[in-house]
Design an enzyme around this catalytic site. Structure first.
Site: not given
Length: 416
Positions: A249, A276, A339, A342, A365, A375
């Site tokens: 971001r 975030k 932005h 992204r 996210h 994983y």
């Protein structure tokens, strides 16, 4: 025969002189004034406690501060309570305690406690600042000092209407969300019984969600060519490519610290308080991103920020709007914002067939704990390294090898 007491008048009270002993003048129905040897005159009310059935005494204050009329009014109020089986002194004590509780539980004070709780949960300083500013600007001036248990939706609605009229619908939505969370917090603290604003959003217009302007991956060569020809500072150009390559971001890109860069392991470790999602974010650095750091090291290596302001004392990062302003000057107004890089990267990575979860984690996210079942850590980082290097090569290819600062050919030109 009951003794008939003649009510007092102001003249009697004013002219009453002190004697060698305290004495009283009665007004009837339990109210009298005590004349002290010192000359002070004190109102008192005598009654039978309806709970204990014992005689009780209460002071109404001094004369003339409390007038005859005021003392009589208090007497009638107390007599009414007694007739209802309520001890007036206990009632007064209860009201005082309630007042203290309400003064300690104003909307602002409860909001402050809720905000402190969010800090302990790891909310970033920037997020906390945004929350506080919205409340200070729009809610506190009108409702901050009101006890939270007295507030209803009808109190907040007229305060938020001007924002709605100004078209700031997303601001209204966010403020309502914060008010709801504060009210929910008050419920959990047993300060109020229910959240009175839970349906408040339904009376306001719904904001229309707009996607951040972006471009398809096929347009990246045009962006990189415009960047190479742009009349901007070297540091600004490096910042733009840094954000593009790391898929971060804008606020995260500009606030990068040298201490967060692990060159040995080729990682950028962004601490939780800046994210975030409120968790550390690990970004594998492709060779193109490493090249950018090599360019910036002589420029900003002596400061804490990788991309400090262009003016001394260089103790702050560049403005997070720097990239947006540069893109506008490059001719991308309405087409692309910072932005949007992204989204562009996400489209390219998805089209190439990379794992959706890896892409989402790289965009911060998804909490990386959510994919531990898929994983193990080593394999997970290796897969992300491969993906981020593919993206770095994709950006360099879009630059045709001689336009991007992060490209190997371009670095020779810069260093020559």
């Amino acid at each position: 025969m009951a003794k008939i007491i003649k009510p007092l008048n102001d003249t009697q009270i004013k002219t009453a002189k002190p004697k060698d002993k305290d004495y009283t003048l009665s007004d009837g129905n339990g109210l009298y004034i005590l004349i002290k040897v010192t000359g002070s005159k004190i109102w008192r009310f005598n009654y039978i406690n309806p709970v204990s059935n014992n005689r009780a005494l209460v002071s109404f204050g001094s004369y003339p501060e409390v007038t005859l009329q005021q003392a009589r009014q208090r007497r009638e109020e107390y007599r009414t309570l007694v007739s209802q089986g309520i001890d007036p002194q206990e009632r007064r004590k209860s009201l005082i305690e309630q007042s203290v509780i309400e003064n300690n539980n104003t909307f602002k004070k409860i909001s402050d406690k809720w905000i402190e709780l969010q800090k302990s949960k790891g909310f970033t300083n920037n997020t906390i600042s945004i929350i506080k500013s919205s409340l200070e600007n729009y809610i506190y001036p009108a409702l901050g000092d009101i006890p939270i248990n007295q507030l209803k939706a009808k109190d907040f609605i007229p305060v938020l209407r001007p924002l709605e009229s100004a078209g700031k619908l997303d601001t209204v939505r966010r403020i309502i969300q914060r008010i709801n969370r504060i009210m929910d917090y008050a419920v959990t603290q047993d300060i109020i019984d229910i959240n009175p604003v839970v349906r408040m959003s339904t009376v306001f217009k719904t904001p229309i969600t707009k996607n951040q302007p972006s471009l398809p991956p096929s347009e990246l060569p045009r962006v990189m060519k415009a960047l190479s020809l742009a009349n901007i500072e070297l540091q600004t150009r490096c910042l733009i490519e840094w954000q593009l390559l790391t898929i971060t971001r804008p606020s995260e890109a500009v606030s990068a610290l040298w201490e967060e860069i692990d060159l040995d392991n080729k990682l950028w470790i962004i601490p939780a308080e800046k994210m975030k999602m409120r968790r550390d974010h690990l970004i594998p650095l492709c060779k193109q991103a490493i090249n950018l750091l090599e360019i910036m090291k002589p420029i900003s290596g002596h400061t804490k920020f990788v991309f400090p302001t262009l003016k001394s004392p260089y103790n702050k990062p560049m403005n997070k709007e720097t990239i947006n302003m540069s893109l506008k000057r490059m001719g991308f107004k309405g087409e692309l914002v910072a932005h949007g890089f992204r989204s562009l990267a996400s489209t390219a990575l998805n089209e190439h067939g990379f794992d959706y979860d890896l892409i989402e984690v790289s965009l911060a996210h998804v909490d990386r704990n959510a994919i531990r079942a898929i994983y193990n850590r080593a394999n997970y980082l290796d897969k992300r390294r491969d993906m981020m290097q593919w993206w770095g090569d994709f950006v360099e290819q879009a630059s045709q090898g001689n336009v991007s600062l992060s490209g190997s050919n371009a670095l020779k030109t810069v260093n020559d």
